[in-house]
Design a protein around this motif. Structure first.
Motif, PDB file in Angstrom:
ATOM      1  N   LYS A 198      78.983  65.634  76.945  1.00 29.63           N
ATOM      2  CA  LYS A 198      80.398  66.031  77.048  1.00 29.63           C
ATOM      3  C   LYS A 198      80.921  66.507  75.690  1.00 29.63           C
ATOM      4  O   LYS A 198      80.241  66.375  74.668  1.00 29.63           O
ATOM      5  CB  LYS A 198      81.249  64.869  77.565  1.00 29.63           C
ATOM      6  CG  LYS A 198      81.237  63.650  76.668  1.00 29.63           C
ATOM      7  CD  LYS A 198      82.216  62.611  77.203  1.00 29.63           C
ATOM      8  CE  LYS A 198      82.192  61.364  76.315  1.00 29.63           C
ATOM      9  NZ  LYS A 198      83.194  60.390  76.644  1.00 29.63           N
ATOM     10  N   ILE A 199      82.144  67.054  75.750  1.00 29.01           N
ATOM     11  CA  ILE A 199      82.829  67.433  74.511  1.00 29.01           C
ATOM     12  C   ILE A 199      84.083  66.567  74.444  1.00 29.01           C
ATOM     13  O   ILE A 199      84.830  66.498  75.429  1.00 29.01           O
ATOM     14  CB  ILE A 199      83.257  68.906  74.531  1.00 29.01           C
ATOM     15  CG1 ILE A 199      82.046  69.816  74.811  1.00 29.01           C
ATOM     16  CG2 ILE A 199      83.909  69.293  73.213  1.00 29.01           C
ATOM     17  CD1 ILE A 199      82.412  71.282  74.948  1.00 29.01           C
ATOM     18  N   VAL A 200      84.301  65.913  73.312  1.00 32.52           N
ATOM     19  CA  VAL A 200      85.543  65.130  73.205  1.00 32.52           C
ATOM     20  C   VAL A 200      86.450  65.724  72.135  1.00 32.52           C
ATOM     21  O   VAL A 200      86.025  66.076  71.048  1.00 32.52           O
ATOM     22  CB  VAL A 200      85.317  63.625  72.882  1.00 32.52           C
ATOM     23  CG1 VAL A 200      84.866  62.876  74.102  1.00 32.52           C
ATOM     24  CG2 VAL A 200      84.402  63.436  71.711  1.00 32.52           C
ATOM     25  N   GLU A 201      87.722  65.830  72.499  1.00 31.29           N
ATOM     26  CA  GLU A 201      88.747  66.240  71.547  1.00 31.29           C
ATOM     27  C   GLU A 201      88.858  65.151  70.491  1.00 31.29           C
ATOM     28  O   GLU A 201      88.677  63.963  70.791  1.00 31.29           O
ATOM     29  CB  GLU A 201      90.105  66.366  72.258  1.00 31.29           C
ATOM     30  CG  GLU A 201      90.278  67.596  73.103  1.00 31.29           C
ATOM     31  CD  GLU A 201      90.678  68.812  72.273  1.00 31.29           C
ATOM     32  OE1 GLU A 201      91.580  68.713  71.442  1.00 31.29           O
ATOM     33  OE2 GLU A 201      90.049  69.863  72.474  1.00 31.29           O
ATOM     34  N   ASP A 202      89.165  65.522  69.299  1.00 33.38           N
ATOM     35  CA  ASP A 202      89.339  64.569  68.198  1.00 33.38           C
ATOM     36  C   ASP A 202      90.292  63.445  68.595  1.00 33.38           C
ATOM     37  O   ASP A 202      90.019  62.260  68.387  1.00 33.38           O
ATOM     38  CB  ASP A 202      89.894  65.339  66.985  1.00 33.38           C
ATOM     39  CG  ASP A 202      89.855  64.509  65.717  1.00 33.38           C
ATOM     40  OD1 ASP A 202      88.747  64.100  65.332  1.00 33.38           O
ATOM     41  OD2 ASP A 202      90.926  64.263  65.126  1.00 33.38           O
ATOM     42  N   LYS A 203      91.386  63.833  69.229  1.00 32.10           N
ATOM     43  CA  LYS A 203      92.420  62.847  69.581  1.00 32.10           C
ATOM     44  C   LYS A 203      91.954  61.861  70.652  1.00 32.10           C
ATOM     45  O   LYS A 203      92.516  60.788  70.801  1.00 32.10           O
ATOM     46  CB  LYS A 203      93.684  63.557  70.071  1.00 32.10           C
ATOM     47  CG  LYS A 203      94.405  64.287  68.963  1.00 32.10           C
ATOM     48  CD  LYS A 203      95.733  64.853  69.439  1.00 32.10           C
ATOM     49  CE  LYS A 203      96.427  65.573  68.297  1.00 32.10           C
ATOM     50  NZ  LYS A 203      96.580  67.002  68.531  1.00 32.10           N
ATOM     51  N   THR A 220      77.634  75.787  69.324  1.00 28.99           N
ATOM     52  CA  THR A 220      78.090  74.664  68.502  1.00 28.99           C
ATOM     53  C   THR A 220      77.755  74.947  67.044  1.00 28.99           C
ATOM     54  O   THR A 220      77.035  75.891  66.739  1.00 28.99           O
ATOM     55  CB  THR A 220      77.397  73.344  68.911  1.00 28.99           C
ATOM     56  OG1 THR A 220      76.029  73.411  68.492  1.00 28.99           O
ATOM     57  CG2 THR A 220      77.466  73.121  70.405  1.00 28.99           C
ATOM     58  N   THR A 221      78.284  74.110  66.178  1.00 27.03           N
ATOM     59  CA  THR A 221      77.896  74.207  64.770  1.00 27.03           C
ATOM     60  C   THR A 221      78.058  72.832  64.126  1.00 27.03           C
ATOM     61  O   THR A 221      78.697  71.944  64.720  1.00 27.03           O
ATOM     62  CB  THR A 221      78.711  75.292  64.032  1.00 27.03           C
ATOM     63  OG1 THR A 221      78.077  75.593  62.789  1.00 27.03           O
ATOM     64  CG2 THR A 221      80.146  74.849  63.772  1.00 27.03           C
ATOM     65  N   ASN A 271      82.370  71.731  68.598  1.00 29.38           N
ATOM     66  CA  ASN A 271      82.472  72.853  69.528  1.00 29.38           C
ATOM     67  C   ASN A 271      83.155  74.023  68.833  1.00 29.38           C
ATOM     68  O   ASN A 271      84.153  73.858  68.148  1.00 29.38           O
ATOM     69  CB  ASN A 271      83.310  72.391  70.732  1.00 29.38           C
ATOM     70  CG  ASN A 271      83.515  73.499  71.741  1.00 29.38           C
ATOM     71  OD1 ASN A 271      82.676  74.389  71.870  1.00 29.38           O
ATOM     72  ND2 ASN A 271      84.618  73.441  72.452  1.00 29.38           N
ATOM     73  N   THR A 272      82.610  75.202  69.022  1.00 29.93           N
ATOM     74  CA  THR A 272      83.208  76.380  68.366  1.00 29.93           C
ATOM     75  C   THR A 272      84.280  77.024  69.233  1.00 29.93           C
ATOM     76  O   THR A 272      85.045  77.852  68.749  1.00 29.93           O
ATOM     77  CB  THR A 272      82.128  77.447  68.105  1.00 29.93           C
ATOM     78  OG1 THR A 272      81.630  77.885  69.380  1.00 29.93           O
ATOM     79  CG2 THR A 272      81.011  76.919  67.246  1.00 29.93           C
ATOM     80  N   GLY A 273      84.312  76.668  70.538  1.00 32.08           N
ATOM     81  CA  GLY A 273      85.263  77.334  71.437  1.00 32.08           C
ATOM     82  C   GLY A 273      84.687  78.611  72.028  1.00 32.08           C
ATOM     83  O   GLY A 273      85.380  79.337  72.730  1.00 32.08           O
ATOM     84  N   CYS A 300      86.655  69.184  67.962  1.00 29.32           N
ATOM     85  CA  CYS A 300      86.041  68.603  69.150  1.00 29.32           C
ATOM     86  C   CYS A 300      84.575  68.330  68.878  1.00 29.32           C
ATOM     87  O   CYS A 300      83.861  69.201  68.402  1.00 29.32           O
ATOM     88  CB  CYS A 300      86.097  69.591  70.308  1.00 29.32           C
ATOM     89  SG  CYS A 300      87.711  69.814  70.968  1.00 29.32           S
ATOM     90  N   ARG A 301      84.119  67.082  69.210  1.00 25.44           N
ATOM     91  CA  ARG A 301      82.718  66.726  68.932  1.00 25.44           C
ATOM     92  C   ARG A 301      81.841  66.933  70.167  1.00 25.44           C
ATOM     93  O   ARG A 301      82.304  66.791  71.306  1.00 25.44           O
ATOM     94  CB  ARG A 301      82.589  65.254  68.511  1.00 25.44           C
ATOM     95  CG  ARG A 301      83.579  64.777  67.502  1.00 25.44           C
ATOM     96  CD  ARG A 301      83.431  65.494  66.175  1.00 25.44           C
ATOM     97  NE  ARG A 301      83.926  64.633  65.118  1.00 25.44           N
ATOM     98  CZ  ARG A 301      85.219  64.384  64.905  1.00 25.44           C
ATOM     99  NH1 ARG A 301      86.135  64.960  65.651  1.00 25.44           N
ATOM    100  NH2 ARG A 301      85.587  63.570  63.926  1.00 25.44           N
ATOM    101  N   ILE A 302      80.586  67.243  69.885  1.00 27.25           N
ATOM    102  CA  ILE A 302      79.585  67.403  70.954  1.00 27.25           C
ATOM    103  C   ILE A 302      78.855  66.060  71.107  1.00 27.25           C
ATOM    104  O   ILE A 302      78.225  65.591  70.154  1.00 27.25           O
ATOM    105  CB  ILE A 302      78.557  68.491  70.579  1.00 27.25           C
ATOM    106  CG1 ILE A 302      79.252  69.816  70.221  1.00 27.25           C
ATOM    107  CG2 ILE A 302      77.517  68.659  71.693  1.00 27.25           C
ATOM    108  CD1 ILE A 302      79.904  70.541  71.362  1.00 27.25           C
ATOM    109  N   VAL A 303      78.964  65.466  72.284  1.00 29.17           N
ATOM    110  CA  VAL A 303      78.295  64.188  72.529  1.00 29.17           C
ATOM    111  C   VAL A 303      76.983  64.452  73.273  1.00 29.17           C
ATOM    112  O   VAL A 303      76.993  65.078  74.340  1.00 29.17           O
ATOM    113  CB  VAL A 303      79.197  63.236  73.359  1.00 29.17           C
ATOM    114  CG1 VAL A 303      78.516  61.883  73.547  1.00 29.17           C
ATOM    115  CG2 VAL A 303      80.554  63.077  72.671  1.00 29.17           C
TER     116      VAL A 303
END
Ligand code: UD1
Ligand code: MG
Length: 469
Positions: free
Chosen positions: A158-163, A136-137, A176-178, A146-149
């Motif tokens: 979890k990871i949530v997509e911006d949308k 992550t960064t 998330n860096t992918g 995508c945010r790290i929750v």
């Protein structure tokens, strides 16, 4: 640092087109410092000792394959339709059979990651016995990522997509860096169970975090302190930013090895270029491809050098264009010289302004200093070529050779109509058109004899004056 215990396999996601590049060329083939973007994650995977690399390709799959050298450690998985990162990994799973080590997921469009960072992810993953470890960064403006929750105690939930994010989740700056490391067994089963019930109707690889949590398995995160290192390239402006970062790294490396860059912000050095110590590079130079430069060599400003070998103590006086040439030690070149493929310049030779040399050998200490074209020529040592000399190598259908022996003196404005051969120590009078071979020590001249008409100029002037009246 502890050594890693098991050999990882890498999966690199590169099936997307890269719509925002607005290009006919698939995103991962866009070059960065002369190399296609996709080669960066591939080399990164190799540098950390992966056993196998599975490249997920889709858009322009054939072009990607063609551009990369065949290699035993490289396998391709075709993703015909791009239904998401989870779907992409599903296509790669077949190739993972038989590999028990961790699976590293990299993105084809993230070129700046460093080996030490990825090694840390792998090490952390093993030490903690995680099924998934995320890299992550933190960024100042996380919109679009995508945010790290995390839980209040700091566990990744979890990871949530911006949308798909709630307003509160959009406030999170950790993204998330992918790049991930997965336990291979977990990845295989979990990726098969993904669904596409989300805002984009895609199979998200990031959902594997929640799946792991539900199965009470360990999810870990490693924070990359430098967001630039994990930046994804989606557009031409990001491509330029990444190129600048890479350029800085490369230039710094050369300066640390003892090369002077007069202005590192205006010096463009490719990744495969080698430069000897105490060499000096002036601004606005482009050193590209497999170019090698010896020690104590000076490269003057505004020079482009591609796939060229340059010796030590050479002086290139700027504004030169050199392609696939070889330049021995102590040569002086330029300003404004053009060396084309096959130009071989012997030691201590001088090639001056507005001189073009192609597929020719120039012997030791020979001088071609002004306004000349030398093509398909073998020139010996100690030759002096006068200004404006041309080897006429092309008859409209075929190329022919000019051979010039040692210590030949060629007067200015000479044409050699090839094929033609000039013996050692011959002398060619200025203004000659040489169509036949000249034996050694001979003088060759081909000029129409000069006439002088006394008072001739005056008479013509008078005649013209009369006409005007
Ligand atoms: C994805 C991640 C996001 C992460 C970001 C990092 C998901 C759901 N989201 O976002 O958390 O921050 O990458 O760059 O995983 N690709 C395929 N096939 C597909 C879709 C994508 O091969 O079907 C490849 C792309 O070519 C690219 C990479 O996966 O190399 C990332 O895809 P992209 O669409 O750029 O990423 P995001 O969806 O923005
Ligand atoms: Mg996407």
């Amino acid at each position: 640092m502890n050594a890693q215990k098991t050999t990882p396999t890498a999966v690199i996601l590169a099936a997307g087109l890269g719509t925002r590049m607005k290009s006919d060329r698939v995103k991962v083939l866009h070059p960065l410092l002369g190399r296609p973007m996709i080669t960066f994650p591939i080399e990164l995977a190799r540098s950390i000792g992966t056993e196998k690399i599975v490249l997920v390709v889709g858009h322009q799959a054939d072009a990607v394959r063609k551009r990369l050298a065949e290699s035993d450690d490289l396998a391709y998985a075709l993703q015909k339709e791009q239904l998401g990162t989870g779907h992409a990994v599903q296509q790669a799973v077949l190739h993972l059979e038989g590999s028990s080590g961790p699976v590293l997921i990299l993105c084809g469009d993230v070129p700046l990651s460093k080996g030490e960072t990825i090694r840390e992810v792998l090490l952390h993953h093993e030490e903690r016995g995680a099924v998934v470890t995320l890299l992550t960064t933190c960024v100042d403006a996380p919109a679009g990522y995508c945010r790290i929750v995390r839980s209040p105690s700091g566990n990744i939930l979890k990871i949530v997509e911006d949308k798909d994010a709630t307003d509160a989740e959009r406030e999170i700056t950790e993204i998330n860096t992918g790049i991930y490391c997965f336990d291979s067994e977990f990845l295989r089963t979990a990726v098969a169970s993904l669904s596409n019930r989300n805002a984009q109707k895609e199979y998200y690889l990031t959902d594997l975090v929640e799946i792991a949590r539900m199965e009470q398995k360990r999810v870990e995160g490693v924070l990359c302190p430098d967001p630039q290192e994990v930046m994804g390239i989606n557009s031409r402006d990001q491509l330029a930013v990444a190129a600048a970062v890479l350029r800085k790294r490369v230039n710094l490396h050369h300066m640390r090895e003892g090369v002077t860059l007069i202005d590192p912000d205006r010096t463009y050095i490719g990744l495969d270029v080698e430069i000897g110590r105490d060499s000096v590079i002036y601004p606005d130079c482009y050193l590209e491809g497999k170019t090698t430069i010896g020690e104590q060599t000076l490269i003057g400003p505004n020079t482009r050098i591609i796939d060229t070998l340059i010796g030590r103590n050479v002086e290139i006086r700027g504004f030169c264009h050199l392609v696939e040439a070889k330049i021995a030690d102590h040569v002086i070149l330029g300003p404004f010289s053009h060396l084309r493929p096959g130009a071989k310049i012997g030691s201590s030779a001088h090639i001056g302004n507005f001189v073009e040399v192609k597929n020719s050998t120039i012997g030791e200490g020979s001088k071609v200093n002004h306004l000349s074209y030398i093509g398909d020529t073998e020139m010996g040592a100690g030759v002096n070529i006068g200004a404006g000399t041309i080897t006429c190598n092309y008859d409209g259908a075929f190329k022919h050779k000019t051979i010039i022996g040692d210590r030949v003196f060629v007067g200015s404005d000479t044409q050699f109509i090839a094929p033609v051969s000039i013996g050692d120590r011959a002398l060619i009078g200025a203004g000659s058109t040489i169509t036949r071979d000249v034996p050694e020590n001979s003088l060759a001249l081909s000029r129409t004899e000069q006439k002088v008409i006394n008072e001739g100029a005056k008479k013509i002037r008078e005649r013209l004056q009369k006409k005007k009246k």
